[in-house]
Design an enzyme around this catalytic site. Structure first.
Site, PDB file in Angstrom:
ATOM      1  N   LYS A  71       0.762  -1.057  -0.495  1.00  0.00           N
ATOM      2  CA  LYS A  71       0.318   0.139   0.001  1.00  0.00           C
ATOM      3  C   LYS A  71       1.015   0.913  -0.171  1.00  0.00           C
ATOM      4  CE  LYS A  71      -4.072  -1.518   1.828  1.00  0.00           C
ATOM      5  NZ  LYS A  71      -5.623  -1.783   2.454  1.00  0.00           N
ATOM      6  N   LYS A 114      -4.074  -9.120  -6.467  1.00  0.00           N
ATOM      7  CA  LYS A 114      -5.511  -9.152  -6.377  1.00  0.00           C
ATOM      8  C   LYS A 114      -6.638  -8.356  -6.325  1.00  0.00           C
ATOM      9  CE  LYS A 114      -6.457  -7.367  -1.241  1.00  0.00           C
ATOM     10  NZ  LYS A 114      -6.663  -7.013   0.199  1.00  0.00           N
ATOM     11  N   LYS A 172     -11.135  -3.579  -2.900  1.00  0.00           N
ATOM     12  CA  LYS A 172     -12.003  -1.644  -3.826  1.00  0.00           C
ATOM     13  C   LYS A 172     -11.624  -0.699  -3.604  1.00  0.00           C
ATOM     14  CE  LYS A 172     -13.650  -2.871   1.732  1.00  0.00           C
ATOM     15  NZ  LYS A 172     -12.267  -2.677   2.108  1.00  0.00           N
TER      16      LYS A 172
HETATM   17  N1  AQP Z   1      -9.378  -9.864  -3.539  1.00  0.00           N
HETATM   18  C1  AQP Z   1      -9.193 -10.940  -2.187  1.00  0.00           C
HETATM   19  N2  AQP Z   1      -9.851 -12.486  -2.660  1.00  0.00           N
HETATM   20  C2  AQP Z   1      -9.999 -13.049  -1.249  1.00  0.00           C
HETATM   21  N3  AQP Z   1     -10.728 -11.875   0.430  1.00  0.00           N
HETATM   22  C3  AQP Z   1     -10.958 -11.004  -0.002  1.00  0.00           C
HETATM   23  N4  AQP Z   1     -10.898 -10.428   0.547  1.00  0.00           N
HETATM   24  C4  AQP Z   1     -10.627  -8.696   0.509  1.00  0.00           C
HETATM   25  N5  AQP Z   1     -10.105  -8.824  -1.253  1.00  0.00           N
HETATM   26  C5  AQP Z   1     -10.054 -10.096  -1.216  1.00  0.00           C
HETATM   27  C6  AQP Z   1     -10.876 -10.478   2.429  1.00  0.00           C
HETATM   28  O1  AQP Z   1     -11.689  -9.467   2.621  1.00  0.00           O
HETATM   29  C7  AQP Z   1     -11.668  -9.384   4.004  1.00  0.00           C
HETATM   30  C8  AQP Z   1     -11.825  -7.543   4.262  1.00  0.00           C
HETATM   31  O2  AQP Z   1     -10.823  -7.153   3.677  1.00  0.00           O
HETATM   32  P1  AQP Z   1      -9.827  -5.688   3.293  1.00  0.00           P
HETATM   33  O3  AQP Z   1     -11.420  -4.929   2.869  1.00  0.00           O
HETATM   34  O4  AQP Z   1     -10.348  -5.333   5.271  1.00  0.00           O
HETATM   35  O5  AQP Z   1      -9.328  -4.854   3.249  1.00  0.00           O
HETATM   36  P2  AQP Z   1      -8.272  -5.423   2.199  1.00  0.00           P
HETATM   37  O6  AQP Z   1      -8.077  -6.667   2.843  1.00  0.00           O
HETATM   38  O7  AQP Z   1      -7.233  -4.740   2.022  1.00  0.00           O
HETATM   39  O8  AQP Z   1      -9.143  -5.583   0.668  1.00  0.00           O
HETATM   40  P3  AQP Z   1      -9.120  -4.461  -0.879  1.00  0.00           P
HETATM   41  O9  AQP Z   1     -10.889  -4.453  -0.787  1.00  0.00           O
HETATM   42  O10 AQP Z   1      -7.913  -4.670  -0.721  1.00  0.00           O
HETATM   43  O11 AQP Z   1      -9.392  -3.214   0.438  1.00  0.00           O
HETATM   44  P4  AQP Z   1      -8.625  -1.966   0.207  1.00  0.00           P
HETATM   45  O12 AQP Z   1      -8.645  -1.506  -1.206  1.00  0.00           O
HETATM   46  O13 AQP Z   1      -8.942  -0.848   0.583  1.00  0.00           O
HETATM   47  O14 AQP Z   1      -7.394  -1.987   0.589  1.00  0.00           O
HETATM   48  C9  AQP Z   1     -10.688  -9.826   4.334  1.00  0.00           C
HETATM   49  O15 AQP Z   1     -10.851 -10.918   4.679  1.00  0.00           O
HETATM   50  C10 AQP Z   1      -9.531  -9.868   3.473  1.00  0.00           C
HETATM   51  O16 AQP Z   1      -9.105 -11.169   3.143  1.00  0.00           O
END
Ligand code: AQP
Length: 346
Positions: free
Chosen positions: A124, A207, A210
């Site tokens: 990040k 990955k 969002k």
């Molecule tokens: N691509 C993914 N595949 C499987 N699991 C996923 N998770 C997120 N993306 C995937 C799971 O969703 C839960 C919450 O994640 P989060 O939103 O708290 O944080 P993150 O992992 O950082 O998700 P994002 O979508 O990538 O958010 P941003 O973009 O804001 O950083 C977790 O259990 C995660 O494993």
């Protein structure tokens, strides 16, 4: 430091905790890696606590109005995906002050060397480490607090969060060691299913996220049937047909991703999907995947839209969940202060 040698969790009541950041709209990755399993976990006879981690979301700047909207929308997403607020505790993190308090205590337990190894921070922050927030760096010790504040023993997450749960184990083990106690359990990550790491539809090595600038890279839980079908039709693939065995997908990350998504949505194994579609071209497989995705996701987006018409009801649910969460968390935090030597006299 290895956590395995520490106190077994037998002394602790099994309890599940997990969370999602309301830092944008929920994606298919959040659904398959987390939400779908959060709902399933309610049938296992274990207490389930689910949190919208808004304090984590602000580690990257959030527009206040957007954060409020996204928090309510994410709460609607949890409920629409099957998290029942009468069977689970559902709340947003900032309404339970004990998270931030225990997060500080754990900042004093976690070691800088451990934080420096966190791959999510590196991903990040990129080359911008001098300019990101201190909170983004400390994120994993707040996550440890989220989990340990409830003496949770199991943490259902996607593959990307495994390292943070390992750090939580290290923090719990170091706390127990330093204060000669067995107060905190050593929680386990629970990473299950056919799609524990859903990849971007534009790049099978990244990955699905969002916060990816490209909307075409992800399926949002609010996407309608047309948008879902279009994104799947345009998903990056290669020119080969699907192979006869799973081994044939080894160096084909985009194809492997679509097969995993199909399997997770259908409740099959990737092997079963390959058996059904061996030799099929993407011209056949993609429409089948789009139909399946629409059938599974459209009811969720419809229910989210319905819930969104009553934000006061969402706020009521989150407030009630926060009160229930606080009742568990406060005594655990108070005991932590006592163990660490703070005078508690009010
Ligand atoms: N691509 C993914 N595949 C499987 N699991 C996923 N998770 C997120 N993306 C995937 C799971 O969703 C839960 C919450 O994640 P989060 O939103 O708290 O944080 P993150 O992992 O950082 O998700 P994002 O979508 O990538 O958010 P941003 O973009 O804001 O950083 C977790 O259990 C995660 O494993």
């Amino acid at each position: 430091m290895t956590a395995e040698a520490q106190t077994p969790n037998a002394a602790f009541k099994p309890r599940i905790f997990s969370g999602i950041q309301p830092s944008g709209g929920l994606t298919l990755g959040n659904y398959l890696g987390a939400l779908k399993r959060f709902a399933e976990k309610q049938d296992e006879g274990i207490e389930t606590i689910y949190c919208l981690v808004d304090l984590h979301a602000i580690t990257v700047w959030q527009d206040p109005e957007a954060l409020r909207r996204q928090t309510r929308e994410a709460a609607a997403g949890f409920i629409a995906a099957g998290v029942d607020p009468s069977r689970s505790i559902l709340f947003n993190q900032s309404q339970v002050g004990a998270h931030a308090e225990l997060g500080w205590l754990f900042n004093c337990v976690a070691r800088l060397g451990w934080m420096n190894r966190m791959t999510q921070f590196k991903d990040k922050a990129g080359k911008n480490t001098e300019h990101v927030s201190l909170g983004l760096y400390a994120y994993p010790s707040l996550m440890a607090a989220d989990i340990l504040l409830y003496h949770a023993t199991q943490v259902p997450v996607g593959e990307d969060q495994k390292q943070h749960v390992e750090l939580t184990r290290d923090i719990a083990a170091k706390f127990n060691h330093d204060y000669k106690t067995d107060f905190f359990p050593i929680p386990e990550s629970v990473i299950e299913g056919a799609a524990t790491r859903v990849m971007s539809l534009r790049d099978g090595t990244k990955k699905m996220s969002k916060s990816d600038p490209s909307d075409a890279s992800r399926i949002n839980l609010t996407d309608d049937a047309d948008a879902i079908a279009k994104k799947i039709r345009k998903a990056k693939t290669d020119p080969e047909p699907l192979p006869e065995t799973l081994d044939g997908l080894k160096d084909r990350p985009e194809a492997r991703n679509l097969v995993n998504i199909y399997a997770a949505l259908a409740g099959h194994t990737p092997e079963q999907v390959i058996a059904d579609f061996a030799g099929a071209q993407f011209g056949t497989f993609k429409p089948a995947l789009a139909d399946l995705a629409v059938a599974k996701l459209e009811p969720i987006s419809t229910e989210m839209k319905r819930l969104a018409t009553d934000p006061a009801e969402i706020d009521r649910i989150l407030g009630e969940g926060a009160a229930r969460a606080d009742a568990i968390a406060r005594p655990i935090l108070e005991r932590t202060y006592e163990i660490m030597g703070m005078v508690r006299s009010r």
